[in-house]
Design a protein around this motif. Structure first.
Motif, PDB file in Angstrom:
ATOM      1  N   CYS A 224      44.650  35.526  39.992  1.00 12.84           N
ATOM      2  CA  CYS A 224      45.451  36.263  38.543  1.00 12.84           C
ATOM      3  C   CYS A 224      44.216  36.393  38.075  1.00 12.84           C
ATOM      4  N   VAL A 225      43.828  35.310  37.489  1.00  9.02           N
ATOM      5  CA  VAL A 225      42.342  35.320  36.591  1.00  9.02           C
ATOM      6  C   VAL A 225      40.717  36.128  36.357  1.00  9.02           C
ATOM      7  N   THR A 226      41.157  36.388  37.786  1.00 12.16           N
ATOM      8  CA  THR A 226      39.956  37.233  38.621  1.00 12.16           C
ATOM      9  C   THR A 226      40.508  38.839  38.391  1.00 12.16           C
ATOM     10  N   ILE A 227      41.367  39.314  38.999  1.00 13.88           N
ATOM     11  CA  ILE A 227      41.400  40.408  39.106  1.00 13.88           C
ATOM     12  C   ILE A 227      42.512  41.273  38.157  1.00 13.88           C
ATOM     13  N   TRP A 228      43.460  40.171  37.595  1.00 11.98           N
ATOM     14  CA  TRP A 228      44.013  40.711  36.513  1.00 11.98           C
ATOM     15  C   TRP A 228      43.312  41.266  35.332  1.00 11.98           C
ATOM     16  N   PRO A 229      42.331  40.691  34.854  1.00 11.95           N
ATOM     17  CA  PRO A 229      41.520  40.882  33.639  1.00 11.95           C
ATOM     18  C   PRO A 229      40.749  42.172  33.730  1.00 11.95           C
ATOM     19  N   VAL A 230      39.935  42.530  35.457  1.00 13.55           N
ATOM     20  CA  VAL A 230      39.237  43.203  35.692  1.00 13.55           C
ATOM     21  C   VAL A 230      39.658  45.080  35.518  1.00 13.55           C
ATOM     22  N   VAL A 231      41.278  44.752  36.553  1.00 17.35           N
ATOM     23  CA  VAL A 231      42.343  46.098  36.209  1.00 17.35           C
ATOM     24  C   VAL A 231      42.434  46.401  35.085  1.00 17.35           C
ATOM     25  N   GLY A 232      42.564  45.420  34.199  1.00 14.69           N
ATOM     26  CA  GLY A 232      43.458  45.759  33.459  1.00 14.69           C
ATOM     27  C   GLY A 232      41.912  46.428  31.805  1.00 14.69           C
ATOM     28  N   VAL A 233      40.825  46.170  32.355  1.00 17.45           N
ATOM     29  CA  VAL A 233      39.814  46.543  31.607  1.00 17.45           C
ATOM     30  C   VAL A 233      39.302  47.743  32.605  1.00 17.45           C
ATOM     31  N   LEU A 234      39.322  48.376  33.952  1.00 18.09           N
ATOM     32  CA  LEU A 234      39.016  49.015  34.433  1.00 18.09           C
ATOM     33  C   LEU A 234      40.127  50.760  34.213  1.00 18.09           C
ATOM     34  N   ALA A 235      41.545  50.135  33.414  1.00 17.53           N
ATOM     35  CA  ALA A 235      42.609  51.119  33.042  1.00 17.53           C
ATOM     36  C   ALA A 235      42.335  51.640  32.044  1.00 17.53           C
ATOM     37  N   VAL A 236      41.705  50.631  30.520  1.00 23.70           N
ATOM     38  CA  VAL A 236      40.825  51.113  29.202  1.00 23.70           C
ATOM     39  C   VAL A 236      39.696  51.740  30.028  1.00 23.70           C
ATOM     40  N   LEU A 237      38.938  51.836  30.785  1.00 22.60           N
ATOM     41  CA  LEU A 237      37.579  52.569  30.528  1.00 22.60           C
ATOM     42  C   LEU A 237      37.942  53.486  31.853  1.00 22.60           C
ATOM     43  N   ALA A 238      38.703  53.712  32.729  1.00 26.81           N
ATOM     44  CA  ALA A 238      39.175  54.569  33.825  1.00 26.81           C
ATOM     45  C   ALA A 238      38.100  56.290  33.017  1.00 26.81           C
ATOM     46  N   GLU A 239      38.718  57.055  32.470  1.00 24.30           N
ATOM     47  CA  GLU A 239      37.913  57.713  31.953  1.00 24.30           C
ATOM     48  C   GLU A 239      36.724  57.799  32.458  1.00 24.30           C
TER      49      GLU A 239
ATOM     50  N   ALA B 194      38.295  48.171  21.655  1.00 26.74           N
ATOM     51  CA  ALA B 194      37.415  48.048  20.589  1.00 26.74           C
ATOM     52  C   ALA B 194      36.178  48.965  20.809  1.00 26.74           C
ATOM     53  N   VAL B 195      35.579  48.583  21.927  1.00 29.20           N
ATOM     54  CA  VAL B 195      34.138  49.556  22.715  1.00 29.20           C
ATOM     55  C   VAL B 195      34.571  50.817  22.262  1.00 29.20           C
ATOM     56  N   ARG B 196      35.971  50.679  22.962  1.00 32.21           N
ATOM     57  CA  ARG B 196      36.199  52.255  23.493  1.00 32.21           C
ATOM     58  C   ARG B 196      36.184  53.034  21.953  1.00 32.21           C
ATOM     59  N   CYS B 197      37.012  52.365  21.045  1.00 29.92           N
ATOM     60  CA  CYS B 197      36.798  53.148  19.723  1.00 29.92           C
ATOM     61  C   CYS B 197      35.752  53.361  19.421  1.00 29.92           C
ATOM     62  N   LEU B 198      35.060  52.293  19.131  1.00 37.96           N
ATOM     63  CA  LEU B 198      33.267  52.789  18.595  1.00 37.96           C
ATOM     64  C   LEU B 198      32.515  53.638  19.755  1.00 37.96           C
ATOM     65  N   VAL B 199      32.374  53.477  20.885  1.00 36.36           N
ATOM     66  CA  VAL B 199      31.592  53.880  21.152  1.00 36.36           C
ATOM     67  C   VAL B 199      31.692  55.092  22.020  1.00 36.36           C
ATOM     68  N   HIS B 200      31.583  56.457  21.990  1.00 38.07           N
ATOM     69  CA  HIS B 200      32.494  57.721  22.272  1.00 38.07           C
ATOM     70  C   HIS B 200      31.832  58.135  23.229  1.00 38.07           C
ATOM     71  N   ASP B 201      30.149  57.891  24.011  1.00 38.50           N
ATOM     72  CA  ASP B 201      29.690  58.755  25.433  1.00 38.50           C
ATOM     73  C   ASP B 201      30.059  57.867  25.912  1.00 38.50           C
ATOM     74  N   ASP B 202      30.294  58.407  27.573  1.00 34.69           N
ATOM     75  CA  ASP B 202      31.325  57.726  28.722  1.00 34.69           C
ATOM     76  C   ASP B 202      30.322  57.214  29.371  1.00 34.69           C
ATOM     77  N   ARG B 203      29.239  57.062  28.859  1.00 34.72           N
ATOM     78  CA  ARG B 203      28.288  56.410  30.191  1.00 34.72           C
ATOM     79  C   ARG B 203      27.677  54.950  29.123  1.00 34.72           C
ATOM     80  N   ALA B 204      27.603  55.437  28.178  1.00 35.51           N
ATOM     81  CA  ALA B 204      27.686  54.108  26.903  1.00 35.51           C
ATOM     82  C   ALA B 204      29.089  53.356  26.297  1.00 35.51           C
ATOM     83  N   ALA B 205      29.563  54.554  26.853  1.00 32.01           N
ATOM     84  CA  ALA B 205      31.547  53.509  26.992  1.00 32.01           C
ATOM     85  C   ALA B 205      31.441  52.748  27.907  1.00 32.01           C
ATOM     86  N   LEU B 206      31.194  52.993  28.890  1.00 32.13           N
ATOM     87  CA  LEU B 206      31.067  52.040  30.461  1.00 32.13           C
ATOM     88  C   LEU B 206      30.613  51.256  30.182  1.00 32.13           C
ATOM     89  N   ALA B 207      28.605  51.216  30.585  1.00 35.71           N
ATOM     90  CA  ALA B 207      28.165  49.812  30.053  1.00 35.71           C
ATOM     91  C   ALA B 207      28.362  48.945  29.389  1.00 35.71           C
TER      92      ALA B 207
END
Length: 515
Positions: free
Chosen positions: A316-331, A455-468
């Motif tokens: 869980c400590v490996t998988i849950w943070p990954v899918v949680g972050v990917l949910a935020v950065l999905a688009e 927080a990163v998604r709110c501050l960085v609006h470019d898709d590629r930059a926000a993903l990185a």
């Protein structure tokens, strides 16, 4: 060995038969960590190769062709019922494994692969080639996958039993590189839906050859099947559980394709693959190590519970943070990697994140139940309650389209976690606290990493930059959380110890081989 002695040894799960004495506290967690760590580099390398190939092929052939191919590939996922089903779990957990028994299991797996391949080829009589995504070659390619699964199942399980996770991972990486190269080449030449199907067939062939070269089946007289009835009963129950899981994880794709067309099927399948990739990349290596490790602790209920909690925390400590972050950065992820034509899959991906989290827990619960030999109870739960409920949820959710199916998958997964644990683990000595306590620190870690990504998604609006930036920030946050929280910090110490520990000299762990 008499049937009575074999049964007694089976029930003892190996701890008392170990000449070096019973395992110490935490050995299951350390053994499982060994499997995860030793295979981590190869597993994630394979994941990276396949993910890049997936992105390129998806861009080239588009959602419609991709959806048609993925619907056909539902059959390929069924090959895992042979390659990593009940017989291989049996090899992992049985305390005493002889060369004769191994040959019997291998022949059984090969026969199952041949039968499945024959049935697949037989479908050509009733299914016209024009209705298949790759035309007349579709069914032969699927048949090849089944043949290779049957031939490589037991050798792969033997390597896992002998703790040769690096060997397995190396073979998987080589197969991934070659098969992905073929898929991209075919897609570039306009192969359309045939590209993913060729990738599956080439991967199966290369992996099978590599595994057989590293773990040949030992020469010995086969043990008659009638002498292995108890063991095969366990394998049959385990396979039934996996078959129900395959059905529940496949019917949604077929339903979406039938109800909403190939484009919707492609979007839905892409979202499903993205959300399940982290789960499969961690749970695959962990399963190979966790079942035999937990089986050796059955003689000591306290240590068994400790081992289960350690494995659950690690997963869980490996998988849950990954899918949680990917949910935020999905688009940003979907648009950057697959292109704007796949944007619709981002919303479905987010809706299925709870399903991935629930699946992580139920998978580890399954490891413990199979290690404890309670496959019959698990079979009843899966066949009578869990999987039928999931399929009904899909049908109900389909009234609201693709997103309705995604929500139904998550709701069913979450609702069934706790009652399933209470029902199937009654004979293992596990308690509800053993399920809840290991989830506290993974939950904290996932929430903190998710907030950092928001927080990163709110501050960085470019898709590629926000993903990185979001990925780097979340990774750093994960490291800090894991090092700061006591349970996960202790898990890191266990990981370090098992990486340095010596391995067995016997690559297959057979009891009648000389050391």
């Amino acid at each position: 060995m008499s049937a009575e002695d074999r049964s007694r040894s089976w029930d003892a799960a190996g701890g008392a038969d170990d000449a070096d004495g019973p395992p110490g506290p935490g050995v299951a967690g350390r053994a499982a960590s060994r499997g995860a760590v030793v295979g981590a580099a190869t597993t994630w390398t394979r994941f990276a190769v396949q993910f890049v190939s997936l992105a390129v092929v998806a861009r080239l052939i588009g959602p419609s062709a991709y959806g048609s191919a993925v619907t056909a590939l539902v059959a390929v996922t069924g090959a895992e019922l042979i390659r990593s089903g009940g017989v291989t779990w049996l090899i992992g957990r049985t305390p005493q494994l002889t060369a004769g028994t191994t040959r019997t299991f291998h022949r059984l797996s090969v026969v199952l692969g041949v039968v499945a391949a024959g049935v697949t080829l037989g479908l050509a009589v009733v299914v016209p080639a024009s209705a298949l995504p790759a035309g007349a070659v579709t069914l032969p390619l699927l048949a090849v996958v089944f043949l290779c699964a049957g031939s490589s199942a037991v050798p792969t399980a033997l390597l896992a039993r002998g703790q040769r996770f690096g060997t397995i991972g190396g073979a998987e990486v080589g197969a991934a590189v070659l098969s992905c190269g073929v898929a991209v080449t075919v897609a570039l030449r306009g192969g359309g839906a045939s590209a993913p199907l060729l990738q599956a067939a080439v991967y199966a062939v290369v992996l099978c050859v590599a595994i057989l070269l590293r773990a040949p089946i030992p020469a010995a007289p086969r043990v008659p099947l009638r002498d292995l009835r108890d063991e095969l009963g366990f394998a049959a129950n385990a396979t039934a559980v996996q078959a129900m899981e395959w059905l529940a994880r496949s019917v949604d794709r077929v339903l979406v394709a039938a109800a909403f067309g190939p484009v919707a099927a492609g979007v839905y399948a892409q979202a499903t693959q993205l959300v399940l990739l982290p789960v499969e990349q961690v749970n695959g290596p962990l399963r190979r190590a966790a079942i035999p490790a937990l089986a050796r602790l059955l003689h000591d209920p306290a240590r068994f519970r400790t081992g289960f909690r350690t494995v659950l925390t690690a997963a869980c400590v490996t998988i849950w943070p990954v899918v949680g972050v990917l949910a935020v950065l999905a688009e940003p992820l979907v648009v950057t990697v697959f292109g704007d034509g796949w944007r619709a899959s981002a919303a479905a991906f987010r809706l299925m994140v709870p399903m991935a989290m629930a699946l992580t827990v139920t998978s580890v619960t399954t490891f413990a139940v199979l290690a404890g030999g309670s496959a019959a109870r698990l079979t009843v739960w899966e066949c009578a309650v869990s999987r039928p409920t999931t399929v009904v949820a899909y049908l109900l959710g389909a009234r609201w389209g693709v997103h309705g199916v995604a929500v139904a998958a998550s709701i069913a997964g979450l609702v069934l976690v706790t009652p399933g644990f209470l029902v199937v683990t009654r004979t293992t000595g596990l308690r509800l606290a053993d399920l809840v306590r290991p989830l506290l620190e993974p939950t904290t870690t996932a929430l903190v990493c998710g907030v950092a990504a928001v927080a990163v998604r709110c501050l960085v609006h470019d898709d590629r930059a926000a993903l990185a930036v979001g990925a780097v920030t979340a990774a750093c946050t994960w490291v800090v959380c894991v090092a700061a929280l006591p349970r996960t910090r202790g898990l890191l110490r266990d990981v370090g110890s098992v990486v340095r520990a010596p391995r067995s000299r016997d690559p297959c762990g057979l009891d009648d081989r000389a050391a």
